[in-house]
Design a protein around this motif. Structure first.
Motif, mmCIF file in Angstrom:
data_model
loop_
_atom_site.group_PDB
_atom_site.id
_atom_site.type_symbol
_atom_site.label_atom_id
_atom_site.label_comp_id
_atom_site.label_asym_id
_atom_site.label_seq_id
_atom_site.Cartn_x
_atom_site.Cartn_y
_atom_site.Cartn_z
ATOM 1 N N GLY A 340 38.073 46.048 36.420
ATOM 2 C CA GLY A 340 37.794 46.743 37.676
ATOM 3 C C GLY A 340 36.369 47.266 37.719
ATOM 4 O O GLY A 340 36.112 48.368 38.219
ATOM 5 N N GLY A 341 35.425 46.505 37.154
ATOM 6 C CA GLY A 341 34.019 46.885 37.189
ATOM 7 C C GLY A 341 33.633 47.960 36.186
ATOM 8 O O GLY A 341 32.532 48.479 36.233
ATOM 9 N N GLU A 342 34.555 48.285 35.283
ATOM 10 C CA GLU A 342 34.248 49.294 34.260
ATOM 11 C C GLU A 342 34.485 48.713 32.871
ATOM 12 O O GLU A 342 35.327 47.830 32.709
ATOM 13 C CB GLU A 342 35.205 50.483 34.404
ATOM 14 C CG GLU A 342 34.746 51.542 35.365
ATOM 15 C CD GLU A 342 35.787 52.654 35.460
ATOM 16 O OE1 GLU A 342 36.351 53.038 34.417
ATOM 17 O OE2 GLU A 342 36.042 53.102 36.579
ATOM 18 N N VAL A 343 33.744 49.245 31.891
ATOM 19 C CA VAL A 343 34.006 48.808 30.512
ATOM 20 C C VAL A 343 35.285 49.493 30.046
ATOM 21 O O VAL A 343 35.441 50.706 30.176
ATOM 22 C CB VAL A 343 32.840 49.187 29.567
ATOM 23 C CG1 VAL A 343 33.156 48.754 28.142
ATOM 24 C CG2 VAL A 343 31.548 48.556 30.056
ATOM 25 N N ARG A 344 36.197 48.683 29.551
ATOM 26 C CA ARG A 344 37.444 49.249 29.046
ATOM 27 C C ARG A 344 37.514 48.953 27.560
ATOM 28 O O ARG A 344 37.192 47.853 27.109
ATOM 29 C CB ARG A 344 38.614 48.574 29.762
ATOM 30 C CG ARG A 344 39.935 48.751 29.041
ATOM 31 C CD ARG A 344 41.038 48.002 29.746
ATOM 32 N NE ARG A 344 41.160 46.629 29.305
ATOM 33 C CZ ARG A 344 42.316 46.067 28.921
ATOM 34 N NH1 ARG A 344 43.427 46.767 28.957
ATOM 35 N NH2 ARG A 344 42.360 44.819 28.533
#
Ligand code: ATP
Length: 456
Positions: A340-344
């Motif tokens: 979702g566009g974030e580093v996880r």
């Protein structure tokens, strides 16, 4: 990801999420000691339980013991530890630092043809050359005193390996359970080594935990047993999620083996700080039982009822460090991706060893009917495994991320459809998968089946 960075991320995750804390931290720590926190202790127990299941309980030829850490010091005299369990130590005349001489960097001077003409050891602490003194042997056993006297006669050692307690109980196991050869004795427990330079998080500790087997065989069958245990170690690595591509067998050459060992394999793992020993497998001949027979004066031979032959059994020893296993698991399972566009970041732990098997959550925490239903679902799933967590804090995305970070394989969300808002979805829930982030709509019974099969 750079290796140094990976190591920092693992250490930080362990602290932040309650896996592993520095020992005695509020007092500034104690080198070479770490404490397992609420999640780490469960991870460790799961690893140990799996080892017990695979190495002891699923086999008819294996027996367990839980021996005392403090033993008669003669045990360690007979085993050779008092005389020889040492590492080479050097001291720097400049900064007074003490180091393992085989861990000290060497600077080479070469002539114009590239031939080495001089080599100088460099102090790893102050960086000076030629300040390191003579190498001397430093015994790594921790000494203490038993009872109210503190003289030499009261000296006892904290065991440097769990194996001693196994050999010392060989006769007890034979006399009480009459096992036929080949058979083995397994033990998990603490061991203590006064390492000169503890380092690399839980890799080199002064207080560590071992899972050891001594497998007793007739001398002419050792090769077959060695091969069986070699395979068992690979199966165990696979079961805990250490990929075979990161595991390397090193045949220890004769000149580096203990004098009594006819074959030793070091199982090395690619840690972020280099390829290092994870576990060991050794054929130790009849060295240990013979030494303890001599040291104790108690006969330790085995009588073969069929052939009436009496002999000292030979032994194969698979020796696994728990802490190095945990670090290999964490290294193997730590992942980062874009979601979702974030580093996880997440731990792709095998469901069998994950501390939490699933998290159940009501979509909204201020809707009593959702909370009640979610609690009901959680109770249902806990019939499969008690480690089903509850989280209703923050938005659902944040809850998922928190579970990803601790390696929870499944999240189960209860929403208004579960309660019947969309008639054909009544009593279904959202099952979200950790690694892919994918979600599916299933009945509670189907979710239960998924969880059960992932951990069975
Ligand atoms: P190293 O060469 O790395 O010091 P070792 O050869 O002395 O290790 P063993 O005596 O074979 O190690 O011990 C058996 C197992 O116990 C090792 O394979 C490792 O998993 C674990 N182990 C040994 N020393 C330590 C330590 N200081 N901290 C954590 N685990 C250890």
């Amino acid at each position: 990801m750079a290796n140094q960075q990976l190591m920092e991320k693992i250490v930080s995750l362990c602290k932040r999420r309650g896996f592993v804390f520095p020992g005695s931290e509020i007092y500034g720590g104690l080198a070479g000691t770490y404490d397992y926190g609420p999640l780490g202790v469960v991870l460790k127990e799961n690893v140990e339980r799996l080892w017990l299941q695979m190495f002891r309980d699923s086999r008819d030829d294996m027996y367990g013991v839980d021996a005392a850490i403090l033993m008669n010091p003669k045990v360690w005299e007979a085993s050779g530890h008092v005389a020889g369990f040492s590492d080479p130590l050097v001291e720097c005349n400049n900064c007074k630092g003490r180091f393992r001489s085989d861990h000290v960097p060497v600077k080479y001077e070469k002539d114009e043809n590239g031939k080495i003409v001089n080599e100088n050891k460099v102090c790893p602490s102050c960086g000076k050359e030629g300040t390191l003194g003579e190498v001397r042997q430093f015994n790594m056993m921790f000494k203490t005193h038993a009872g109210a006297t503190e003289d030499e006669s009261a000296t006892v050692y904290l065991r440097p390996e769990t194996a001693g307690g196994i050999f010392a109980n060989f006769k007890n196991v034979v006399d009480s359970l009459h096992p036929k050869l080949p058979f083995g004795i397994a033990q998990i427990g603490k061991a203590f080594r006064n390492e000169i330079a503890p380092r690399d998080f839980v890799f080199r500790l002064r207080e560590l935990e071992q899972m050891e087997v001594e497998y007793f065989v007739k001398p002419d069958t050792w090769e077959q047993a060695f091969e069986e245990w070699r395979k068992a170690m690979h199966l165990f690595a696979e079961a805990v999620g250490i990929p075979s591509s990161a595991l390397h067998e090193l045949e220890v050459p004769a000149e580096e083996r203990a004098h009594y060992s006819k074959r030793t394999i070091d199982f090395e793992f690619e840690y972020p700080f280099g390829r290092k020993e994870l576990w060991g497998l050794a054929y130790r001949t009849d060295f240990d039982l013979s030494a303890h027979e001599k040291g104790s004066g108690t006969p330790l031979s085995y009588l073969d009822e069929e052939t009436k032959e009496k002999f000292i059994p030979h032994v194969i020893e698979p020796s696994l460090g728990v802490d190095r296993t945990i670090l290999a698991i964490l290294t193997s399972s730590y992942r980062e991706d874009d979601m979702g566009g974030e580093v996880r970041s997440y731990l792709a732990l095998a469901p069998k060893i994950a501390p939490v098997k699933a998290m159940v959550s009501p979509l909204l925490k201020n809707k009593p009917e959702l909370v009640a239903k979610a609690q009901e679902v959680r109770k249902e799933l806990q019939k499969i495994h008690p480690a089903i967590a509850w989280d209703d804090n923050g938005n659902i995305g944040k809850r998922y991320r928190r579970q990803d970070e601790i390696g929870t394989p499944f999240c189960v969300t209860i929403d208004f459809d579960t309660l019947g808002e969309t008639p054909n979805l009544t009593d279904t829930v959202t099952l979200r998968h950790r690694d892919s982030g994918e979600q599916e709509r299933l009945t509670v019974a189907e979710v239960a089946t998924r969880i059960r099969s992932s951990i069975s």
